[in-house]
Design an enzyme around this catalytic site. Structure first.
Site, short mmCIF file in Angstrom:
data_model
loop_
_atom_site.label_atom_id
_atom_site.label_comp_id
_atom_site.label_asym_id
_atom_site.label_seq_id
_atom_site.Cartn_x
_atom_site.Cartn_y
_atom_site.Cartn_z
CG HIS A 18 -23.80 -63.39 5.25
ND1 HIS A 18 -24.00 -62.29 6.06
CD2 HIS A 18 -23.93 -62.94 3.97
CE1 HIS A 18 -24.26 -61.23 5.32
NE2 HIS A 18 -24.21 -61.60 4.05
CB THR A 73 -24.01 -58.52 12.75
OG1 THR A 73 -24.53 -59.54 11.90
CG2 THR A 73 -23.57 -59.15 14.06
CG LEU A 110 -19.29 -57.45 14.14
CD1 LEU A 110 -19.86 -56.62 15.29
CD2 LEU A 110 -19.50 -58.92 14.41
CG ASP A 111 -22.54 -60.19 8.20
OD1 ASP A 111 -21.43 -60.14 7.66
OD2 ASP A 111 -23.16 -61.24 8.41
CB ILE A 112 -24.44 -53.93 6.93
CG1 ILE A 112 -24.91 -52.48 7.08
CG2 ILE A 112 -25.50 -54.80 6.25
CD1 ILE A 112 -25.09 -51.75 5.76
#
Length: 242
Positions: free
Chosen positions: A189, A106, A102-104
Protein backbone atom coordinates in the site's frame (compact mmCIF):
# COMPACT_ATOMS: atom_id res chain seq x y z
CA UNK A 1 13.98 -34.52 -23.12
CA UNK A 2 11.13 -37.02 -23.07
CA UNK A 3 8.54 -36.49 -25.77
CA UNK A 4 5.63 -36.29 -23.33
CA UNK A 5 7.40 -33.54 -21.35
CA UNK A 6 8.08 -31.66 -24.59
CA UNK A 7 4.41 -31.85 -25.56
CA UNK A 8 3.27 -30.65 -22.13
CA UNK A 9 5.71 -27.74 -22.35
CA UNK A 10 4.23 -26.87 -25.75
CA UNK A 11 0.81 -26.55 -24.13
CA UNK A 12 -0.92 -29.63 -25.55
CA UNK A 13 -2.19 -30.70 -22.14
CA UNK A 14 -1.24 -32.69 -19.07
CA UNK A 15 1.01 -35.78 -19.16
CA UNK A 16 -2.11 -37.97 -19.22
CA UNK A 17 -3.67 -35.97 -22.05
CA UNK A 18 -0.58 -35.98 -24.26
CA UNK A 19 -0.19 -39.75 -23.80
CA UNK A 20 -3.69 -40.14 -25.23
CA UNK A 21 -2.73 -37.92 -28.16
CA UNK A 22 0.35 -40.09 -28.76
CA UNK A 23 -1.71 -43.29 -28.72
CA UNK A 24 -4.04 -41.70 -31.29
CA UNK A 25 -0.99 -41.33 -33.60
CA UNK A 26 -1.40 -37.58 -33.88
CA UNK A 27 2.26 -36.75 -33.18
CA UNK A 28 5.10 -36.85 -35.72
CA UNK A 29 8.80 -36.45 -34.97
CA UNK A 30 10.90 -35.55 -38.00
CA UNK A 31 8.08 -36.70 -40.27
CA UNK A 32 7.56 -40.07 -38.58
CA UNK A 33 4.58 -40.99 -36.38
CA UNK A 34 5.68 -41.44 -32.78
CA UNK A 35 3.53 -43.09 -30.08
CA UNK A 36 6.03 -43.58 -27.23
CA UNK A 37 5.96 -40.99 -24.45
CA UNK A 38 9.47 -42.04 -23.44
CA UNK A 39 11.03 -41.14 -26.80
CA UNK A 40 13.76 -38.52 -26.54
CA UNK A 41 13.63 -35.34 -28.60
CA UNK A 42 15.99 -32.41 -28.99
CA UNK A 43 13.96 -29.22 -28.71
CA UNK A 44 16.55 -27.36 -30.79
CA UNK A 45 17.04 -29.85 -33.60
CA UNK A 46 14.02 -32.14 -33.96
CA UNK A 47 10.82 -31.17 -35.76
CA UNK A 48 7.71 -32.16 -33.81
CA UNK A 49 4.19 -31.70 -35.18
CA UNK A 50 0.64 -32.25 -33.93
CA UNK A 51 -2.04 -33.01 -36.53
CA UNK A 52 0.34 -31.70 -39.16
CA UNK A 53 1.05 -28.42 -37.38
CA UNK A 54 4.59 -27.75 -36.18
CA UNK A 55 5.08 -27.23 -32.45
CA UNK A 56 7.41 -24.59 -31.01
CA UNK A 57 9.03 -25.36 -27.68
CA UNK A 58 9.14 -22.53 -25.16
CA UNK A 59 10.93 -22.87 -21.86
CA UNK A 60 9.83 -19.44 -20.68
CA UNK A 61 6.60 -17.58 -21.43
CA UNK A 62 5.69 -13.95 -20.78
CA UNK A 63 2.23 -12.40 -20.40
CA UNK A 64 1.28 -8.72 -20.23
CA UNK A 65 -1.99 -8.40 -18.30
CA UNK A 66 -4.19 -5.38 -17.72
CA UNK A 67 -5.15 -6.46 -14.23
CA UNK A 68 -8.70 -5.49 -13.22
CA UNK A 69 -9.83 -4.55 -9.74
CA UNK A 70 -11.17 -7.34 -7.53
CA UNK A 71 -8.55 -9.85 -8.65
CA UNK A 72 -5.53 -10.66 -6.51
CA UNK A 73 -1.92 -10.95 -7.66
CA UNK A 74 -1.43 -14.58 -6.69
CA UNK A 75 -1.44 -18.02 -8.30
CA UNK A 76 -4.13 -19.46 -6.03
CA UNK A 77 -6.52 -18.26 -3.35
CA UNK A 78 -9.47 -19.82 -1.55
CA UNK A 79 -11.64 -16.68 -1.55
CA UNK A 80 -10.79 -14.53 -4.57
CA UNK A 81 -10.17 -14.87 -8.28
CA UNK A 82 -6.48 -14.67 -9.08
CA UNK A 83 -4.64 -13.19 -12.04
CA UNK A 84 -3.83 -16.73 -13.14
CA UNK A 85 -7.55 -17.40 -13.56
CA UNK A 86 -7.58 -14.77 -16.31
CA UNK A 87 -4.88 -16.44 -18.44
CA UNK A 88 -4.89 -19.42 -20.81
CA UNK A 89 -4.16 -23.10 -20.16
CA UNK A 90 -0.57 -22.72 -21.33
CA UNK A 91 0.11 -20.18 -18.60
CA UNK A 92 -1.15 -22.57 -15.94
CA UNK A 93 0.75 -25.54 -17.38
CA UNK A 94 3.90 -23.41 -17.47
CA UNK A 95 3.28 -22.36 -13.84
CA UNK A 96 3.62 -18.63 -14.46
CA UNK A 97 3.46 -16.21 -11.55
CA UNK A 98 3.09 -12.43 -11.21
CA UNK A 99 6.26 -10.34 -11.13
CA UNK A 100 5.49 -8.25 -8.07
CA UNK A 101 2.02 -7.48 -6.83
CA UNK A 102 -0.82 -5.05 -7.33
CA UNK A 103 -3.34 -4.58 -4.53
CA UNK A 104 -6.77 -6.12 -5.08
CA UNK A 105 -8.31 -2.70 -5.81
CA UNK A 106 -5.41 -1.52 -8.02
CA UNK A 107 -5.57 -2.09 -11.76
CA UNK A 108 -3.13 -1.87 -14.65
CA UNK A 109 0.05 -3.44 -15.95
CA UNK A 110 1.17 -6.75 -14.52
CA UNK A 111 3.84 -9.04 -15.98
CA UNK A 112 3.49 -12.80 -15.47
CA UNK A 113 6.18 -15.31 -16.36
CA UNK A 114 7.82 -18.57 -15.30
CA UNK A 115 11.29 -17.04 -15.69
CA UNK A 116 12.42 -16.83 -12.06
CA UNK A 117 15.77 -15.10 -12.66
CA UNK A 118 14.08 -12.34 -14.68
CA UNK A 119 11.44 -11.80 -12.00
CA UNK A 120 14.15 -11.62 -9.34
CA UNK A 121 16.13 -9.10 -11.38
CA UNK A 122 13.11 -6.87 -12.03
CA UNK A 123 12.20 -6.85 -8.33
CA UNK A 124 15.73 -6.44 -7.00
CA UNK A 125 16.26 -3.14 -5.12
CA UNK A 126 19.72 -2.98 -6.71
CA UNK A 127 18.19 -2.67 -10.19
CA UNK A 128 16.03 0.37 -9.25
CA UNK A 129 13.25 -0.59 -11.67
CA UNK A 130 10.85 2.35 -11.88
CA UNK A 131 7.12 1.77 -11.70
CA UNK A 132 4.76 4.49 -12.94
CA UNK A 133 1.23 4.87 -11.53
CA UNK A 134 -1.64 7.20 -12.21
CA UNK A 135 -3.81 8.03 -9.23
CA UNK A 136 -7.10 9.80 -8.70
CA UNK A 137 -6.92 11.62 -5.39
CA UNK A 138 -9.52 13.13 -3.08
CA UNK A 139 -7.92 16.46 -2.19
CA UNK A 140 -5.62 18.92 -3.94
CA UNK A 141 -2.02 17.81 -4.35
CA UNK A 142 0.43 20.72 -4.18
CA UNK A 143 4.03 21.60 -4.98
CA UNK A 144 4.77 21.06 -1.29
CA UNK A 145 3.66 17.44 -1.77
CA UNK A 146 5.93 17.19 -4.83
CA UNK A 147 8.86 18.24 -2.66
CA UNK A 148 7.94 15.75 0.08
CA UNK A 149 7.88 12.92 -2.45
CA UNK A 150 11.23 14.06 -3.83
CA UNK A 151 12.80 14.05 -0.36
CA UNK A 152 11.38 10.65 0.65
CA UNK A 153 8.31 10.40 2.86
CA UNK A 154 8.68 8.92 6.34
CA UNK A 155 5.94 6.45 7.23
CA UNK A 156 5.38 4.75 10.55
CA UNK A 157 7.39 1.63 9.71
CA UNK A 158 9.85 2.81 7.04
CA UNK A 159 11.08 5.81 5.08
CA UNK A 160 10.27 5.75 1.38
CA UNK A 161 13.01 6.26 -1.17
CA UNK A 162 12.79 9.54 -3.10
CA UNK A 163 9.89 9.37 -5.57
CA UNK A 164 8.54 11.55 -8.35
CA UNK A 165 5.11 13.15 -8.08
CA UNK A 166 3.68 14.85 -11.16
CA UNK A 167 0.46 16.82 -10.78
CA UNK A 168 -1.49 16.16 -13.98
CA UNK A 169 -4.67 18.07 -13.10
CA UNK A 170 -6.53 19.56 -10.15
CA UNK A 171 -10.20 20.43 -9.67
CA UNK A 172 -10.64 22.80 -6.70
CA UNK A 173 -14.43 22.77 -7.05
CA UNK A 174 -14.61 18.95 -6.79
CA UNK A 175 -11.59 18.92 -4.45
CA UNK A 176 -9.75 16.25 -6.41
CA UNK A 177 -6.50 15.72 -8.29
CA UNK A 178 -5.02 13.48 -10.95
CA UNK A 179 -1.37 12.66 -10.38
CA UNK A 180 1.36 10.40 -11.72
CA UNK A 181 3.77 8.83 -9.27
CA UNK A 182 7.04 7.07 -10.07
CA UNK A 183 8.62 4.80 -7.44
CA UNK A 184 11.42 2.24 -7.49
CA UNK A 185 10.01 0.35 -4.51
CA UNK A 186 6.73 -1.45 -4.12
CA UNK A 187 5.97 -1.96 -0.48
CA UNK A 188 2.48 -2.82 0.79
CA UNK A 189 0.00 0.00 0.00
CA UNK A 190 2.99 2.31 -0.43
CA UNK A 191 1.50 4.88 -2.81
CA UNK A 192 -1.76 5.08 -0.90
CA UNK A 193 0.16 5.58 2.33
CA UNK A 194 2.43 8.23 0.79
CA UNK A 195 -0.57 10.21 -0.44
CA UNK A 196 -2.28 9.74 2.91
CA UNK A 197 0.82 11.14 4.62
CA UNK A 198 0.19 14.30 2.60
CA UNK A 199 -3.36 14.53 3.96
CA UNK A 200 -5.19 13.20 0.89
CA UNK A 201 -6.75 9.89 -0.18
CA UNK A 202 -6.22 7.76 -3.28
CA UNK A 203 -9.59 6.84 -4.79
CA UNK A 204 -8.29 4.98 -7.87
CA UNK A 205 -4.84 3.61 -8.70
CA UNK A 206 -3.55 2.30 -12.02
CA UNK A 207 -0.07 1.07 -12.92
CA UNK A 208 1.03 2.37 -16.32
CA UNK A 209 4.52 0.92 -16.62
CA UNK A 210 7.15 -1.24 -14.98
CA UNK A 211 10.71 -0.82 -16.16
CA UNK A 212 10.71 -0.93 -19.98
CA UNK A 213 7.19 -2.41 -20.20
CA UNK A 214 4.25 -0.08 -20.83
CA UNK A 215 0.55 -0.86 -20.46
CA UNK A 216 -1.01 -1.61 -23.84
CA UNK A 217 -3.86 0.81 -24.53
CA UNK A 218 -5.54 -1.88 -26.65
CA UNK A 219 -5.92 -4.20 -23.66
CA UNK A 220 -9.17 -3.80 -21.79
CA UNK A 221 -9.19 -4.57 -18.08
CA UNK A 222 -8.89 -8.31 -17.65
CA UNK A 223 -7.34 -8.84 -21.09
CA UNK A 224 -3.82 -10.09 -21.73
CA UNK A 225 -1.38 -10.88 -24.50
CA UNK A 226 2.07 -12.39 -24.92
CA UNK A 227 5.02 -10.03 -24.94
CA UNK A 228 6.17 -8.96 -28.39
CA UNK A 229 9.66 -9.61 -29.74
CA UNK A 230 10.41 -5.91 -29.25
CA UNK A 231 9.34 -6.06 -25.59
CA UNK A 232 11.44 -9.17 -24.99
CA UNK A 233 14.39 -7.34 -26.48
CA UNK A 234 13.86 -4.54 -23.95
CA UNK A 235 14.05 -7.09 -21.14
CA UNK A 236 17.53 -8.12 -22.23
CA UNK A 237 18.85 -5.21 -20.16
CA UNK A 238 18.40 -7.42 -17.09
CA UNK A 239 21.14 -9.79 -18.31
CA UNK A 240 19.21 -13.04 -17.80
CA UNK A 241 18.35 -15.83 -20.21
CA UNK A 242 14.97 -15.22 -21.88
Amino acid sequence: MRLDKFLVECGLGSRTEVKKILKQKQIEVNGQVETSAKSQVDSQKDTVSYQGQGLRYEEFVYYLLNKPQGVISATEDAKHRTVLDLLDDTARQKEVFPVGRLDIDTHGLLLLTNNGPLAHAMLSPKKHVDKLYQAQVAGIMTEKDVERFREGISLQDFTCQPAQLEIVATDPVADKSTVRITIAEGKFHQIKRMVQACGKTVTDLQRLSMGPLVLDDNLKRGEYRRLTAEELQLLERFDVRL
